[in-house]
Design a protein around this motif. Sequence first.
Motif, PDB file in Angstrom:
ATOM      1  N   SER A  80       8.535   0.797  -9.563  1.00 16.03           N
ATOM      2  CA  SER A  80       8.265   0.266 -10.902  1.00 16.03           C
ATOM      3  C   SER A  80       7.529  -1.072 -10.860  1.00 16.03           C
ATOM      4  O   SER A  80       6.875  -1.444 -11.835  1.00 16.03           O
ATOM      5  CB  SER A  80       9.567   0.122 -11.691  1.00 16.03           C
ATOM      6  N   ASP A  81       7.621  -1.798  -9.737  1.00 19.99           N
ATOM      7  CA  ASP A  81       6.882  -3.057  -9.631  1.00 19.99           C
ATOM      8  C   ASP A  81       5.378  -2.808  -9.584  1.00 19.99           C
ATOM      9  O   ASP A  81       4.594  -3.613 -10.088  1.00 19.99           O
ATOM     10  CB  ASP A  81       7.307  -3.827  -8.366  1.00 19.99           C
ATOM     11  N   VAL A  82       5.001  -1.683  -8.978  1.00 22.66           N
ATOM     12  CA  VAL A  82       3.572  -1.343  -8.871  1.00 22.66           C
ATOM     13  C   VAL A  82       3.045  -0.793 -10.186  1.00 22.66           C
ATOM     14  O   VAL A  82       1.953  -1.132 -10.632  1.00 22.66           O
ATOM     15  CB  VAL A  82       3.348  -0.311  -7.737  1.00 22.66           C
TER      16      VAL A  82
ATOM     17  N   THR B 199       3.045   5.825  -3.203  1.00 20.73           N
ATOM     18  CA  THR B 199       4.160   6.492  -3.872  1.00 20.73           C
ATOM     19  C   THR B 199       3.912   6.573  -5.375  1.00 20.73           C
ATOM     20  O   THR B 199       4.155   7.612  -6.006  1.00 20.73           O
ATOM     21  CB  THR B 199       5.477   5.744  -3.598  1.00 20.73           C
ATOM     22  N   ALA B 200       3.430   5.473  -5.954  1.00 19.52           N
ATOM     23  CA  ALA B 200       3.110   5.475  -7.387  1.00 19.52           C
ATOM     24  C   ALA B 200       2.070   6.542  -7.701  1.00 19.52           C
ATOM     25  O   ALA B 200       2.162   7.232  -8.728  1.00 19.52           O
ATOM     26  CB  ALA B 200       2.608   4.096  -7.810  1.00 19.52           C
ATOM     27  N   HIS B 201       1.078   6.693  -6.817  1.00 12.89           N
ATOM     28  CA  HIS B 201       0.052   7.729  -7.012  1.00 12.89           C
ATOM     29  C   HIS B 201       0.695   9.119  -6.999  1.00 12.89           C
ATOM     30  O   HIS B 201       0.341   9.988  -7.814  1.00 12.89           O
ATOM     31  CB  HIS B 201      -1.007   7.615  -5.911  1.00 12.89           C
TER      32      HIS B 201
ATOM     33  N   SER C 240       0.837  -1.205   0.000  1.00 11.05           N
ATOM     34  CA  SER C 240       0.000   0.000   0.000  1.00 11.05           C
ATOM     35  C   SER C 240       0.870   1.252   0.000  1.00 11.05           C
ATOM     36  O   SER C 240       0.527   2.264  -0.607  1.00 11.05           O
ATOM     37  CB  SER C 240      -0.942   0.005   1.204  1.00 11.05           C
ATOM     38  N   SER C 241       2.026   1.185   0.652  1.00  7.65           N
ATOM     39  CA  SER C 241       2.951   2.307   0.653  1.00  7.65           C
ATOM     40  C   SER C 241       3.487   2.548  -0.760  1.00  7.65           C
ATOM     41  O   SER C 241       3.582   3.696  -1.221  1.00  7.65           O
ATOM     42  CB  SER C 241       4.104   2.024   1.612  1.00  7.65           C
ATOM     43  N   ALA C 242       3.839   1.476  -1.469  1.00  8.33           N
ATOM     44  CA  ALA C 242       4.326   1.604  -2.845  1.00  8.33           C
ATOM     45  C   ALA C 242       3.235   2.149  -3.752  1.00  8.33           C
ATOM     46  O   ALA C 242       3.506   2.962  -4.643  1.00  8.33           O
ATOM     47  CB  ALA C 242       4.817   0.250  -3.345  1.00  8.33           C
TER      48      ALA C 242
ATOM     49  N   ILE D  30       2.377  14.010 -10.203  1.00  4.68           N
ATOM     50  CA  ILE D  30       3.374  14.953 -10.731  1.00  4.68           C
ATOM     51  C   ILE D  30       3.492  14.811 -12.242  1.00  4.68           C
ATOM     52  O   ILE D  30       3.541  15.811 -12.982  1.00  4.68           O
ATOM     53  CB  ILE D  30       4.740  14.718 -10.062  1.00  4.68           C
ATOM     54  N   LEU D  31       3.527  13.578 -12.734  1.00  6.61           N
ATOM     55  CA  LEU D  31       3.656  13.358 -14.176  1.00  6.61           C
ATOM     56  C   LEU D  31       2.467  13.929 -14.930  1.00  6.61           C
ATOM     57  O   LEU D  31       2.623  14.500 -16.023  1.00  6.61           O
ATOM     58  CB  LEU D  31       3.806  11.860 -14.463  1.00  6.61           C
TER      59      LEU D  31
END
Length: 317
Positions: free
Chosen positions: A56-58, A15-17, A10-12, A22-23
């Motif tokens: 990148s795994d997420v 972070t992905a979110h 859930s932390s990853a 930003i992107l």
Amino acid sequence: MASSSSSPASSAAATAHSFNKILNQLTLSSKRRSRDDIEDTVNKLRRLILVDGIPSDVDPTLRPRIWKILLRVRDMSADTFLEYVSRGPCEVREKIRNDTFRTLATDRGFKERVREDMLVRLLDAFVWRNHDRQETHQLGFTYVQGMNVLAAPFLYTMPSELEAFFCFAKFIEECCPLYVQPTLEGVHRGLNLLDRCLEIVDPELYAHLRSRKLSAEIYAFPSVLTLCACTPPLDQVLQLWDFLLAFGVHLNVLCVIAQLLLMRAEVMASSSPMKLLRTFPPLEALPVIGIAVTLVRDLPPDLYDELVRHPYAVQDA
């Protein structure tokens, strides 16, 4: 809201979110925003890379999108790339083929995703591109030793050969052009700087290596030449490259020193340290990055400025 007991997954995902947010800001509004605003947003991206790393795994789309932004790769003409490819083998094809078959040869994941013909095609196209541009640019480019390994992460990471080609070309021509000159001038400057930086940050380790007649030219050449891409595993190389693309390839010199410091006890205890240094231990990106960042503070400003400039700044004769 994530609780204090939130899982790594859930932390990853969080972070992905954050990265995607930003992107999306950069993608959707770059035409309407000032250059300073865009740079501020890119700096947020850099800080997030340093603090959390790219998950990148997420979300496997994150790394290629982020690398393109960090390299400022926007215009990718398929017609241009295909025109280079259509010319066939470049004048140094034999030299290219002498290296490509052994590129990251022990990495099964790389070999499954990146075929040798893809690497040859990209390098051929790069030579043709610069064959056309050499009269208008101060530095010319052809194929040189190590370029195959520098191309490998782009072909592995990018969704297409087209994107890999334009990212690789931008990277070589702007980030580290002196590393791929026929004399490998930037690499040798980097090795000289490695010795000078090590003497400041760890005089005892430096003295021990020099007492065995070991300079960076002898033990660190592959690591500096390839920006550590010669040291497996590849997933750790990609994490390290996230950092180098975000903050500058000059920091690779400090990343090599960080690897030395991680094996310092063994090196100091050895009467033949070259046996240890011939093959560095498996790369661990996060500790290496952490040490490299702290080393920046130990360097005199003029030496650090020289370090920043060494991959690209042509020295006056």
